[in-house]
Design an enzyme around this catalytic site. Structure first.
Site, PDB file in Angstrom:
ATOM      1  N   HIS A 188       0.776  -1.275   0.102  1.00  0.00           N
ATOM      2  CA  HIS A 188       0.143   0.055   0.052  1.00  0.00           C
ATOM      3  C   HIS A 188       0.755   1.218   0.037  1.00  0.00           C
ATOM      4  O   HIS A 188       1.925   1.243   0.587  1.00  0.00           O
ATOM      5  CB  HIS A 188      -0.993  -0.125   1.047  1.00  0.00           C
ATOM      6  N   ASP A 202      -3.888   8.877   3.824  1.00  0.00           N
ATOM      7  CA  ASP A 202      -3.889   7.186   3.346  1.00  0.00           C
ATOM      8  C   ASP A 202      -5.251   7.269   2.593  1.00  0.00           C
ATOM      9  O   ASP A 202      -6.480   7.664   3.227  1.00  0.00           O
ATOM     10  CB  ASP A 202      -4.007   6.472   4.667  1.00  0.00           C
ATOM     11  N   CYS A 262      -3.911   3.347  -5.357  1.00  0.00           N
ATOM     12  CA  CYS A 262      -3.451   3.942  -4.156  1.00  0.00           C
ATOM     13  C   CYS A 262      -2.170   4.692  -4.363  1.00  0.00           C
ATOM     14  O   CYS A 262      -1.902   5.692  -3.959  1.00  0.00           O
ATOM     15  CB  CYS A 262      -2.867   2.899  -2.856  1.00  0.00           C
TER      16      CYS A 262
END
Length: 589
Positions: A478, A495, A548
């Site tokens: 991630h 995030d 992401c």
């Protein structure tokens, strides 16, 4: 005294004389029927000619009549045969039933026995439509059905199973009735374990969009709980989708690498792609490249409650809902007109927003010319994976690196580092805040080796003269971003999956303390500094498991311009194409 015997013998000879002519006439008609219907069932027993058995049958019936006359009990040891005068067929009665007169359609007996024989109606060709005989018994016996053994074409009997085995269907009217073939097949399917009616299987794509983000979130939580940053854990993720639903199949399996004391050590990240799609090349990245998230089915939602609710229910967004769905196109498809379509929902909102807001949205939806789209398609098309397409900032971008910018692909380190350097070059212009960006390998090395491992990374750079410092964070599978705002003395963790990064901020704040003490010989007052993890409702969140890296780059883009973060998930396909062109030309649009 013997008068009754003479009467009985006379009756016997009289019955024998009467039965011969009708039997021959019926025999011819029966033989023609048997010949006609012999193709229906070869196992069917043909009718026999009445010979001696007819005489014996009549004798037994006469004896029965004599016994009934004198009141003697008399039972036949064999089943009497009844010859129907309507169709000439012979029926065998059950052992519990006795007929007194087989030569007529109505049978009458002595005493309390009253039997009535009912025959089915004749069809125009002389054949009975219902070849069965009903016998009504008045002495406390239930009505019985006597089926005929001579079947016609339109009569019903056995049904055959697919394997050739016969089975009979129960019927209150007849135990041997043939059913039409279509009906038999229908009943057979419906009775065998309920296999006749089945719910259709759900397609592979149905419901995947709803679970995509949740599965990715659970994966991150499981990896977070499994161990520390240096732990090694393999990952294999398989996602199935189709070209028509704007999804591909990607199987990611492998390992990433991280720099530790000058040596790259294995870390939990995919290293190699194996792409299967109807368009575009087979893309495999180099093993030394650490890649972010893999290509997963897209769950991009439309702006509005209606589309959001549909996505929560697991429904795919139909391609004709609005022009916004058409903007979510494939990179490398070569379609030039799709990018120039205006999103109707955003256009409506632009009319109601302020001028500054409209300028920002127009900047995000910058149109690409046909030449730009052609160049982007060529870069994403077939060609040597090691071919260098762009080189700057001591970095070389190959075709394999560029192809990670296709839709639903995971970005790797080279693409993110190159884009971050483009942000630094842009901010050197007047009107932008002073910006410094660390490499994606900075935080892993700082965490594993401490300050001494990264002490030389800021040689010739005074961090405290900068206004904004960006630190891309790669945690296993991630990407996220830490923003150090020296003007406000705060650290923010961004995030796209809503995770918290308090520990990451503490490590970076301690790095600033060590850097200040080493380079300036000044201790930072840590009480003046704050760190904060942005909440999901404060920043845009990804709605799939592959963007992401793109969200991290766009976070950095907006923050480096001191602009509020206003982009959404549905703009990611356009941002990916823009980033391809920006890397090829080494300048931001």
């Amino acid at each position: 005294m013997y008068r009754w015997l003479v009467r009985i013998l006379g009756t016997i000879f009289r019955f024998c004389d009467r039965s011969v002519p009708p039997a021959r006439a019926l025999l011819k008609r029966r033989r023609s029927d048997s010949t006609l219907f012999s193709t229906v069932d070869t196992d069917e027993i043909p009718a026999k000619r009445p010979r001696l058995d007819c005489f014996i049958h009549q004798v037994k019936n006469s004896l029965y009549n004599a016994a009934s006359l004198f009141g003697f009990p008399f039972q036949l040891t064999t089943k009497p045969m009844v010859t129907s005068a309507c169709n000439g067929t012979r029926n065998v009665a059950p052992s519990g039933e006795v007929f007194s007169n087989p030569s007529s359609c109505e049978l009458t007996g002595s005493g309390s026995w009253n039997n009535m024989l009912k025959l089915g109606n004749k069809s125009p060709n002389g054949i009975s439509d219902y070849p069965k005989i009903r016998v009504t018994v008045t002495r406390d016996q239930p009505r019985r059905v006597l089926p005929s053994f001579g079947f016609t074409l339109n009569s019903e009997g056995y049904n055959r199973r697919p394997g050739g085995r016969r089975h009979s269907k129960g019927n209150p009217e007849s135990s041997l009735m043939w059913k039409p073939q279509e009906q038999a097949v229908t009943e057979m399917i419906s009775e065998e374990s309920g296999k006749g009616l089945r719910r259709p299987h759900r397609t592979v794509e149905e419901g995947v969009q709803k679970e995509e983000r949740e599965k990715y979130r659970k994966l991150l939580e499981r990896l977070k709980e499994s161990g520390h940053g240096n732990s090694v854990c393999p990952v294999t993720s398989n996602y199935h989708s189709s070209q028509r639903s704007q999804m591909d199949t990607l199987k990611t399996k492998g390992w990433g690498e991280e720099q530790n004391h000058g040596v790259k050590t294995t870390q939990f990240v995919p290293k190699q792609y194996r792409l299967v799609e109807t368009r575009g090349p087979l893309c495999s990245l180099r093993s030394e490249k650490r890649c972010s998230k893999g290509k997963i089915t897209d769950t991009e939602k439309m702006v509005g409650i209606r589309f959001e609710n549909e996505s929560r229910r697991g429904y795919q967004l139909e391609p004709d809902l609005s022009e916004e769905v058409s903007a979510r196109l494939r990179l490398g498809s070569g379609s030039n007109g799709l990018l120039r379509r205006k999103v109707s929902i955003i256009e409506t909102k632009e009319k109601n927003c302020s001028g500054k807001e409209r300028d920002r949205r127009t900047d995000d939806l910058l149109e690409l010319t046909e030449d730009m789209e052609k160049e982007i398609s060529n870069a994403l098309g077939h060609g040597p994976q090691d071919e260098i397409l762009s080189s700057a900032f001591k970095l070389r971008i190959t075709r394999g690196d560029i192809q990670t910018l296709k839709n639903y692909h995971w970005l790797n380190d080279e693409v993110i580092n190159f884009y971050m350097n483009l942000l630094v070059e842009r901010n050197k212009k007047q009107g932008y805040p002073a910006l410094h960006v660390f490499s994606t390998f900075f935080y892993p090395k700082l965490k594993s080796g401490g300050y001494q491992a990264v002490k030389r990374w800021t040689k010739g750079v005074n961090l405290f003269e900068q206004e904004i410092i960006l630190v891309p964070i790669h945690r296993k599978v991630h990407w996220s971003l830490v923003v150090i705002d020296l003007r406000k003395k705060c650290l923010k963790y961004l995030d796209s999956m809503g995770q918290k990064g308090h520990r990451i901020c503490e490590i970076l704040l301690q790095y600033l303390q060590d850097e200040s003490k080493t380079k300036r010989n000044i201790d930072l007052n840590l009480l003046e500094w704050t760190h904060y993890s942005m909440k999901p409702h404060e920043i845009p969140q990804q709605l799939n498991g592959s963007d992401c890296g793109m969200f991290t780059c766009k976070y950095a883009d907006y923050i480096s311009r001191d602009k509020p973060i206003t982009f959404t998930q549905h703009q990611m396909p356009l941002f990916r194409k823009k980033m391809v062109w920006e890397i090829l030309h080494q300048q931001l649009l």
